[in-house]
Design a protein around this motif. Structure first.
Motif, short mmCIF file in Angstrom:
data_model
loop_
_atom_site.label_atom_id
_atom_site.label_comp_id
_atom_site.label_asym_id
_atom_site.label_seq_id
_atom_site.Cartn_x
_atom_site.Cartn_y
_atom_site.Cartn_z
N SER A 1 5.37 8.59 -13.44
CA SER A 1 5.52 8.37 -11.99
C SER A 1 6.54 7.28 -11.72
CB SER A 1 4.19 7.94 -11.37
OG SER A 1 3.27 8.97 -11.49
N THR B 1 5.02 2.62 1.29
CA THR B 1 5.98 3.26 0.39
C THR B 1 6.34 4.65 0.92
OG1 THR B 1 4.89 2.15 -1.43
CG2 THR B 1 6.37 3.95 -2.01
N TYR B 2 5.30 5.39 1.35
CA TYR B 2 5.50 6.76 1.81
C TYR B 2 6.31 6.79 3.11
CZ TYR B 2 4.21 11.58 2.92
OH TYR B 2 4.23 12.91 3.22
N SER C 1 -2.18 10.54 -3.89
CA SER C 1 -3.31 10.51 -2.97
C SER C 1 -2.82 10.61 -1.55
CB SER C 1 -4.11 9.23 -3.16
OG SER C 1 -4.97 9.07 -2.06
N SER D 1 0.83 -1.21 0.00
CA SER D 1 0.00 0.00 0.00
C SER D 1 0.86 1.26 0.00
CB SER D 1 -0.93 0.00 1.21
OG SER D 1 -0.18 0.17 2.37
N ASP D 2 0.23 2.38 -0.38
CA ASP D 2 0.94 3.64 -0.51
C ASP D 2 1.58 4.11 0.80
OD1 ASP D 2 0.38 3.79 -3.11
OD2 ASP D 2 -0.95 5.53 -3.02
N TYR D 3 0.87 3.91 1.93
CA TYR D 3 1.44 4.51 3.15
C TYR D 3 2.69 3.80 3.62
CZ TYR D 3 -1.67 1.17 5.63
OH TYR D 3 -2.32 0.06 6.07
N ASN E 1 -4.22 7.89 0.77
CA ASN E 1 -3.57 6.59 0.79
C ASN E 1 -2.16 6.66 1.36
OD1 ASN E 1 -5.83 5.64 -0.44
ND2 ASN E 1 -4.96 5.67 -2.50
N ALA E 2 -1.55 7.85 1.29
CA ALA E 2 -0.16 7.97 1.74
C ALA E 2 -0.06 8.06 3.25
CB ALA E 2 0.49 9.18 1.09
N MET F 1 2.92 12.54 -2.70
CA MET F 1 2.29 11.51 -3.51
C MET F 1 0.89 11.93 -3.95
SD MET F 1 3.99 8.05 -2.56
CE MET F 1 2.90 7.19 -1.52
#
Lengths: 304, 328, 318
Positions: free
Chosen positions: C47, B229-230, C97, B225-227, C100-101, C95
């Motif tokens: 991206s 990666t972030y 979104s 999920s993105d979080y 989601n981040a 990022m």
């Protein structure tokens, strides 16, 4: 996806193939086994004999042949397990399908029913039910279906719910297709792999619960099944007398069958989500490179 | 905070409904069976019990000639006053007092085994997902799946045979050493742990695989999920990403799963108690089955159900504390 | 020396059907304080290229070739710990979104503290909190929202928080990956205005990724256009304002509605971008190109200088 295609893909999948070979072996034993061994109920030998050439798995506390009992016990155990698995998925698909497809009030009520049954502890309920009914495989079967349907209903309801919102189903609805046609032509084919894995999961559950109930003495103890084998082993004080051979073979059979079924399910999962198979493939290939830190791996020339 | 209380009350309402269904099933099952329930219930004890005792039992279960709804209310009234009838195998001890002696032992054994196995299993699952394709990830899931395929009680038989009867490392039965008196004294407490060790270990081994696989699969999803990666992009230490971002979030659906699997795992725990002659609910259950003690069986079904419902409510509270989204 | 230099970058995705090249030989550079825009349709690899250059794209993405230099350091040879220290101190990302981040179960404060503590562990809790409040004020958010969870904020506020987070350690380079795509136009304008103000004050460079070419025309120093994993045009924004040279760029520009000036027919490019599984031979744009020639179907065009530092990859235009 149609059943023939799914079966072909299962044959091509390593895990599913291994699982199906194990399962097939047990089916074969349950079909022809009883004709190849001696009468499992006959009191033929000295009780509590350890394994020997005459009695491969030794004898029970009553002087019966354990090998014969293990082989013969496969039939009823497997039959009740598969039949329960089938009925549980059928009931789950009907109730979960209706709830997911119709939605609204019907869904609220059926979901409530599903959740109530889910939260109820299975074994004590089974015991109470089985204790009141006349002992026998049919009793075990109906008790297992009654206490086991809710999990599958929940899973299949969720799947129906998501399918019913998909474009192709909405399109079929708008174009005036009959509900029966939408369900049989659009929804069911998309639930095939889920229903297959549900069936396998339910069969594993049914075999375990069946053996447990019979071990408690709630089955027909005059019949030879894996569960009653363990019941007699414990009744004849196998642990105290050290006759491990009366319960070890049956346990290994249950575990091997269960493991085989689990393998089939791993395979079906991989077929349904090709991502899983790729993941394990690249995970193997990148094993020695930095993958755990989540940074982009640098592989000159790529991975083929 | 109001929303949270509302949510917990709504869940409580659901459990009350589930409890009512269980109570009603308990009432209906004997009456739906062919034959006279009282006849079946007390058949074995015809000669041993006085007709007046049987009449008293009929009264408790509401098995009278009155209309069925009246029987139902009689039954409910008795239940609410804590009367589950009399155990026919321990006559004339009431079911409630028979069950009470075993309940705390079951909660101690099954509860600690469940919690240890859940914590251990989810930690291993988190690590396996974190080092995907690594040693733990390749070896543990199939091995634990194989171990999990053995019935609990069979594993218990084998463990008792090897480590109890064979090697003599562990006690063979009961929950505490003979000669100690239950209470806050050291010999008793140490003895209780010693007696619980082997049955608990078999339960943990048999159920570990399920928790591990579930956690591994949720983690794999969350790690994509993105979080995550972030969090990594911000230069957070890997341990921190693992614990605070991945494992913590993956735990939430698994705690819900924990609540749902409770009833199922408990079944295995009850059977394990039987092997070890551990004086909990499972031990009482087999006594009830062997003696055809229907009142005791039904009482056990009800208490175990209520315990599971209570535990589920606790799980709801834990989820609420861990997930701010449910606090909305 | 340029701040970021990407040379012939190749990025593959491993899929069930084999490897798929998402970025195919992309090169660009970024100087301190400048704004480079990367534009392209979804799936063009813009991206992927930026995130792979930052090395934050996990498997199944792989870098299979090329070079990435940051301030002269070789990014592709950095160890995990070197990457961790490089991230956020020198390069940060906003990022697409923010919802989601951000971790849904952590408050804004926890996000800030985790970030600061990862790089400045010597700071006290109070100092970190002061810094977090200061950062929120920079993006016009009341510091009381430090105690909010992501779902309790509006989309615009979340995006501002993520921008504040990106500025936590004053990095010289900010990657902004479609930072305002999910927002409505009014909020988008406000946020962009603030970002550009901050950029002037603090002097960081921006790698701005978007599908919205008209947006970039307003503020980018230079622009690069990606099509199906390849860079087809790159150069100063001025040439793009005048209509561009590459036929794909021209198509994109004609698809931009003109607010001022004479009303022209609003044209979109016919067809859709190719699948990366089976990209067309030669120039990947040729099936949709109005100027297509025989050569375009066979030979892959390379980037060539046309004028004032403007490069295009087109057989017809060079």
């Amino acid at each position: 996806m149609n059943p023939a295609l799914l079966f072909k893909q299962m044959l091509a999948n390593r895990k599913a193939r291994a699982g199906m070979i194990i399962f097939g072996l047990f089916v074969l034993v349950s079909l022809v086994g009883p004709w190849l061994v001696q009468d499992p109920t006959a009191f033929t030998a000295v009780p509590h004999q350890s394994p020997s050439w005459e009695h491969w798995f030794g004898t029970t506390g009553q002087g019966q042949d354990v090998f014969a009992q293990t082989i013969v016990g496969t039939r009823v155990t497997l039959a009740v397990g598969c039949a329960t698995g089938f009925l549980v998925v059928l009931l789950g698909a009907v109730i979960g399908g209706i709830a997911g497809y119709l939605g609204g009030r019907t869904d609220d009520l059926l979901s409530l029913l599903i959740n109530v049954f889910l939260v109820m502890p299975g074994l004590p309920l089974m015991v109470v039910l089985a204790a009141w009914l006349p002992p026998g495989p049919m009793t075990i079967l109906s008790v297992l279906v009654l206490t086991g349907w809710a999990w599958n209903a929940r899973v299949l309801r969720a799947q129906t719910l998501s399918l019913a919102q998909r474009d192709f189903v909405l399109a079929a609805k708008v174009s005036g297709e009959s509900t029966l046609r939408i369900v049989t032509a659009e929804i069911l084919p998309n639930m095939l792999s889920l229903m297959t894995s549900s069936f396998i999961g339910a069969t594993i559950y049914a075999i375990g619960a069946q053996v447990g109930l019979e071990f408690l003495g709630l089955g027909d103890i005059s019949k030879v099944t894996w569960g009653t084998n363990l019941y007699w082993a414990s009744n004849d004080s196998a642990l105290l007398l050290g006759s491990w051979w009366t319960f070890v073979p049956t346990g290994f059979c249950i575990a091997l069958l269960g493991f085989g079924l689990t393998l089939i399910n791993f395979g079906v999962d991989e077929i349904a989500n090709p991502q899983l198979a790729t993941e394990s493939r690249w995970a193997r290939k990148l094993k020695n490179r930095a993958t755990a830190d989540g940074s982009t791996p640098v592989v000159a020339g790529g991975v083929r | 905070m109001n929303r949270s209380i509302e949510y917990l009350l709504r869940r409580l309402g659901f459990y009350a409904l589930a409890a009512w269904v269980a109570i009603t099933l308990n009432f209906l099952i004997p009456r739906m069976m062919p034959g006279d329930p009282a006849q079946i219930m007390f058949a074995r004890f015809k000669g041993e019990m006085s007709p007046s005792a049987i009449a008293a039992l009929r009264e408790t279960f509401g098995i009278t000639d009155a209309p069925i709804w009246q029987q139902y209310f009689t039954y409910l009234r008795h239940l609410l006053s804590g009367d589950m009838g009399v155990s026919v195998s321990n006559f004339p001890e009431p079911v409630v007092s028979v069950i009470a002696t075993g309940l705390s032992w079951s909660i101690f054994l099954a509860g600690s085994a469940l919690i240890i196995s859940f914590i251990l299993g989810t930690s291993l699952g988190a690590l396996a997902a974190w080092r995907r394709g690594g040693l733990l990830d390749s070896i543990a899931p199939p091995l634990l799946a194989l171990l999990g395929a053995f019935p609990y009680f069979w594993m218990a038989m084998l463990a008792l045979f090897i480590f109890g009867f064979g090697l003599g490392w562990f006690p063979l039965w009961h929950a505490y050493p003979e000669g100690t008196s239950p209470g806050l004294n050291l010999p008793f407490i140490l003895g209780a742990f010693y007696h619980a060790a082997l049955p608990a270990a078999t339960m943990i081994i048999a159920s570990l695989g399920g928790w591990m696989l579930a956690m591994r699969n949720t983690m794999v999803g969350i790690l994509g999920s993105d979080y995550i990666t972030y969090a990594r992009a911000r230069g957070l230490a890997p341990r921190r990403v693992l614990i605070r971002y991945a494992a913590r979030n993956a735990l939430l659906p698994n705690i819900t799963g924990f609540g749902m699997a409770l009833g199922f795992v408990l079944g295995g725990a009850l059977l394990t108690e039987i092997i070890f002659s551990y004086p909990g609910q499972g031990y009482l259950l087999i006594q009830a089955v062997r003696a055809q003690d229907y009142p005791l069986m039904q009482g056990l079904f009800l208490t175990i159900t209520l315990a599971v419902l209570g535990a589920n409510w606790l799980v709801d509270i834990v989820t609420l504390m861990l997930d701010p989204r449910t606090r909305r | 020396m340029s701040l970021l230099q990407v040379e012939n970058l190749m990025v593959d995705y491993l899929t069930p059907d084999g490897a798929l090249r998402a970025v195919d030989g992309v090169s660009f550079e970024l100087k301190r304080g400048e704004i480079l825009g990367l534009v392209g349709e979804s799936g063009s690899g813009k991206s992927t290229a930026a995130m792979a250059a930052m090395r934050i794209l996990g498997p199944p993405a792989l870098i299979t070739g090329g070079e990435v230099l940051f301030d002269g350091r070789d990014v592709l040879r950095m160890s995990a710990e070197q990457l961790r220290r490089w991230h956020w101190r020198e390069i940060s990302i906003v990022m697409q979104s923010a919802l989601n981040a951000l971790n849904p179960v952590l408050t804004m404060q926890e996000h800030f503290l985790d970030t600061i503590a990862a790089h400045r562990p010597e700071l006290s809790n109070a100092e970190m909190l002061t810094r977090a409040a200061e950062l929120l004020k920079m993006v016009d958010i009341d510091p009381r929202h430090l105690n909010s969870y992501p779902h309790e904020l509006s989309g615009g506020m979340r995006q501002r928080v993520v921008i504040a987070l990106a500025l936590t350690l004053n990095p010289p380079l900010l990657i902004m990956d479609e930072p305002t795509t999910a927002l409505d136009v009014v909020v988008e304008r406000e946020i962009l205005k603030r970002v550009l103000q901050l950029q002037k004050e603090m002097g960081f460079a921006i790698l701005f990724i978007t599908h919205d070419l008209s947006l970039l025309l307003e503020f980018a120093t230079r622009l690069g256009v990606l099509y199906a994993g390849r860079l087809v045009a790159i150069g100063p924004t001025e040439i793009f304002r005048q209509g561009g040279i590459h036929p794909y760029t021209q198509g994109l520009l004609q698809a931009v509605p003109q607010l001022r000036g004479k009303r022209e027919a609003f044209k979109s490019i016919p067809g859709s971008p190719p699948s990366l599984k089976k990209p067309p031979n030669g120039c990947r744009f040729h099936p949709r190109c109005p100027l297509v020639e025989e050569r375009c179907r066979k030979e892959q065009p390379v980037l060539k200088h046309v004028q004032h530092g403007h490069q295009v990859a087109c057989h017809v235009r060079t």
